[in-house]
Design a protein around this motif. Structure first.
Motif, PDB file in Angstrom:
ATOM      1  N   THR A  77       0.821  -1.208   0.000  1.00 34.41           N
ATOM      2  CA  THR A  77       0.000   0.000   0.000  1.00 34.41           C
ATOM      3  C   THR A  77       0.858   1.264   0.000  1.00 34.41           C
ATOM      4  N   THR A  78       2.036   1.202   0.631  1.00 34.23           N
ATOM      5  CA  THR A  78       2.949   2.356   0.621  1.00 34.23           C
ATOM      6  C   THR A  78       3.445   2.643  -0.787  1.00 34.23           C
ATOM      7  N   ILE A  79       3.791   1.605  -1.517  1.00 34.97           N
ATOM      8  CA  ILE A  79       4.246   1.777  -2.900  1.00 34.97           C
ATOM      9  C   ILE A  79       3.175   2.499  -3.721  1.00 34.97           C
ATOM     10  N   THR A  80       1.953   2.024  -3.645  1.00 32.84           N
ATOM     11  CA  THR A  80       0.864   2.628  -4.411  1.00 32.84           C
ATOM     12  C   THR A  80       0.608   4.064  -3.968  1.00 32.84           C
ATOM     13  N   TYR A  81       0.598   4.286  -2.679  1.00 35.00           N
ATOM     14  CA  TYR A  81       0.304   5.605  -2.123  1.00 35.00           C
ATOM     15  C   TYR A  81       1.338   6.636  -2.577  1.00 35.00           C
ATOM     16  N   ILE A  82       2.613   6.279  -2.488  1.00 37.85           N
ATOM     17  CA  ILE A  82       3.675   7.214  -2.858  1.00 37.85           C
ATOM     18  C   ILE A  82       3.648   7.508  -4.358  1.00 37.85           C
ATOM     19  N   LEU A  83       3.515   6.486  -5.176  1.00 39.33           N
ATOM     20  CA  LEU A  83       3.521   6.703  -6.622  1.00 39.33           C
ATOM     21  C   LEU A  83       2.320   7.524  -7.074  1.00 39.33           C
ATOM     22  N   ASP A  84       1.211   7.387  -6.396  1.00 43.13           N
ATOM     23  CA  ASP A  84       0.031   8.175  -6.748  1.00 43.13           C
ATOM     24  C   ASP A  84       0.210   9.654  -6.430  1.00 43.13           C
ATOM     25  N   ARG A  85       0.991   9.965  -5.397  1.00 45.28           N
ATOM     26  CA  ARG A  85       1.111  11.356  -4.944  1.00 45.28           C
ATOM     27  C   ARG A  85       2.376  12.051  -5.429  1.00 45.28           C
ATOM     28  N   CYS A  86       3.372  11.309  -5.799  1.00 47.85           N
ATOM     29  CA  CYS A  86       4.639  11.898  -6.265  1.00 47.85           C
ATOM     30  C   CYS A  86       4.726  11.701  -7.775  1.00 47.85           C
ATOM     31  N   GLU A  87       4.051  12.555  -8.497  1.00 46.76           N
ATOM     32  CA  GLU A  87       3.901  12.367  -9.938  1.00 46.76           C
ATOM     33  C   GLU A  87       5.205  12.547 -10.703  1.00 46.76           C
ATOM     34  N   ASN A  88       6.165  13.258 -10.126  1.00 50.17           N
ATOM     35  CA  ASN A  88       7.426  13.504 -10.831  1.00 50.17           C
ATOM     36  C   ASN A  88       8.438  12.387 -10.656  1.00 50.17           C
ATOM     37  N   LEU A  89       8.112  11.383  -9.846  1.00 51.48           N
ATOM     38  CA  LEU A  89       9.053  10.288  -9.635  1.00 51.48           C
ATOM     39  C   LEU A  89       9.306   9.520 -10.931  1.00 51.48           C
ATOM     40  N   GLN A  90      10.597   9.281 -11.194  1.00 48.97           N
ATOM     41  CA  GLN A  90      10.982   8.446 -12.321  1.00 48.97           C
ATOM     42  C   GLN A  90      11.318   7.025 -11.859  1.00 48.97           C
ATOM     43  N   ALA A  91      11.731   6.898 -10.595  1.00 46.25           N
ATOM     44  CA  ALA A  91      12.082   5.576 -10.076  1.00 46.25           C
ATOM     45  C   ALA A  91      11.813   5.523  -8.582  1.00 46.25           C
ATOM     46  N   LEU A  92      11.179   4.448  -8.149  1.00 43.91           N
ATOM     47  CA  LEU A  92      11.001   4.146  -6.735  1.00 43.91           C
ATOM     48  C   LEU A  92      11.709   2.822  -6.464  1.00 43.91           C
ATOM     49  N   ILE A  93      12.769   2.880  -5.672  1.00 45.20           N
ATOM     50  CA  ILE A  93      13.529   1.693  -5.324  1.00 45.20           C
ATOM     51  C   ILE A  93      13.073   1.214  -3.952  1.00 45.20           C
ATOM     52  N   VAL A  94      12.690  -0.041  -3.874  1.00 42.79           N
ATOM     53  CA  VAL A  94      12.324  -0.651  -2.600  1.00 42.79           C
ATOM     54  C   VAL A  94      13.322  -1.765  -2.321  1.00 42.79           C
ATOM     55  N   VAL A  95      14.039  -1.637  -1.212  1.00 43.81           N
ATOM     56  CA  VAL A  95      15.013  -2.644  -0.806  1.00 43.81           C
ATOM     57  C   VAL A  95      14.349  -3.569   0.199  1.00 43.81           C
ATOM     58  N   CYS A  96      14.367  -4.855  -0.114  1.00 44.72           N
ATOM     59  CA  CYS A  96      13.745  -5.840   0.780  1.00 44.72           C
ATOM     60  C   CYS A  96      14.542  -7.136   0.697  1.00 44.72           C
ATOM     61  N   GLY A  97      15.054  -7.575   1.831  1.00 43.66           N
ATOM     62  CA  GLY A  97      15.885  -8.774   1.858  1.00 43.66           C
ATOM     63  C   GLY A  97      15.122 -10.071   1.731  1.00 43.66           C
ATOM     64  N   SER A  98      13.801 -10.009   1.766  1.00 40.20           N
ATOM     65  CA  SER A  98      12.985 -11.216   1.675  1.00 40.20           C
ATOM     66  C   SER A  98      12.663 -11.516   0.210  1.00 40.20           C
ATOM     67  N   LYS A  99      13.193 -12.599  -0.306  1.00 45.16           N
ATOM     68  CA  LYS A  99      12.918 -12.954  -1.699  1.00 45.16           C
ATOM     69  C   LYS A  99      11.444 -13.240  -1.937  1.00 45.16           C
ATOM     70  N   PRO A 100      10.752 -14.006  -1.070  1.00 47.63           N
ATOM     71  CA  PRO A 100       9.313 -14.218  -1.297  1.00 47.63           C
ATOM     72  C   PRO A 100       8.526 -12.907  -1.339  1.00 47.63           C
ATOM     73  N   GLN A 101       8.915 -11.958  -0.487  1.00 50.44           N
ATOM     74  CA  GLN A 101       8.195 -10.692  -0.487  1.00 50.44           C
ATOM     75  C   GLN A 101       8.464  -9.910  -1.763  1.00 50.44           C
ATOM     76  N   ARG A 102       9.704  -9.944  -2.254  1.00 55.01           N
ATOM     77  CA  ARG A 102      10.008  -9.267  -3.517  1.00 55.01           C
ATOM     78  C   ARG A 102       9.219  -9.889  -4.663  1.00 55.01           C
TER      79      ARG A 102
END
Length: 270
Positions: A194-219
């Motif tokens: 939900t954070t990914i969706t929320y941020i991308l919806d509100r930050c229209e100028n973003l060209q890249a959102l990098i999410v670092v997550c050590g859990s392979k199943p979650q990625r």
């Protein structure tokens, strides 16, 4: 005997010092003019990482030159070691007032640093928000004028926020094109999505959102949920695909890249 023009000599020395930072101090001893040429190159990127002796040596160097030298020439400051004390971090940030790039991974012992950032040119920031704003580390703090020119922001190891409104301050950064969050290994899967969706919806100028997550199943789950989103990139570690020493070596050489160097190379993995 052929003598190269001074401007070509300078270009050769500066290129060599930039490409091979380890030999740059030796080049200072070639002649007085090479010292004048190369000192600004050498101090363009300052990385205070382990071992502790590197921190002590640089703090001693601060006494050898006027503050105006560091204000003019230090463009990237990287504080990665928890052994950087609060007093040292405060002094460095106060003196290096021309910073364009700041990496501050120091621990809680270096908290409350925002008031010492005097640079009006800060373009890239990688930091723990609680180090900059220990009393209320929310994204509302990012509205501070010191951050208005940010194009790249890396929020290091953020805690899972109580609500999505925590991120609203990011929309005030009109120049922000690259945002990184992580590691989010300990977040609930629903909160990450939900954070990914929320941020991308509100930050229209973003060209890249990098999410670092050590859990392979979650990625893998996130990649499936957001498979049509070309702005989202998922990494197993902030330095992927390099190991940490290679990653830090590139920071020392390039200075302004950090976690986004891989976004520029387009080798991020889903």
């Amino acid at each position: 005997m052929l003598t190269l023009p001074p401007e070509l000599q300078r270009e050769i020395f500066e290129w060599t010092a930039t490409a091979y930072p380890s030999v740059a101090p030796k080049l200072l001893r070639v002649a007085q003019k090479t010292r004048l040429w190369l000192e600004p190159v050498i101090y363009r990127v300052v990385v205070l990482d382990s071992p502790m002796i590197t921190i002590s040596l640089f703090m001693r160097t601060l006494e050898s030159k006027p503050p105006s030298f560091f204000a003019a020439h230090v463009k990237t400051l990287c504080l990665t070691a928890n052994t950087v004390t609060l007093q040292q971090a405060q002094r460095l940030l106060s003196i290096c007032s021309g910073l364009e790039n700041l990496i501050c991974w120091a621990g809680a012992n270096s908290a409350n640093l925002s008031s010492y950032i005097s640079s009006k040119k800060l373009r890239r920031l990688s930091a723990k928000m609680e180090v900059l704003f220990p009393e209320d580390p929310t994204m509302d703090d990012i509205r501070h004028p010191m951050f208005k020119a940010l194009t790249h922001l890396d929020i290091v190891n953020p805690l899972e926020p109580p609500s999505l409104q925590h991120w609203d301050g990011l929309s005030a950064l009109q120049n922000l094109t690259h945002l990184a969050l992580g590691d989010l290994f300990y977040w609930s899967p629903q909160a990450v999505s939900t954070t990914i969706t929320y941020i991308l919806d509100r930050c229209e100028n973003l060209q890249a959102l990098i999410v670092v997550c050590g859990s392979k199943p979650q990625r893998e789950r996130l990649a499936l949920e957001h498979k049509d989103n070309t702005k989202l990139h998922l990494l197993p570690s902030f330095h992927h695909p390099q190991d940490y020493p290679v990653y830090m070596g590139e920071i020392r050489q390039r200075g302004d890249q950090g976690v986004w160097m891989n976004a520029d190379r387009e080798i991020l993995v889903k």
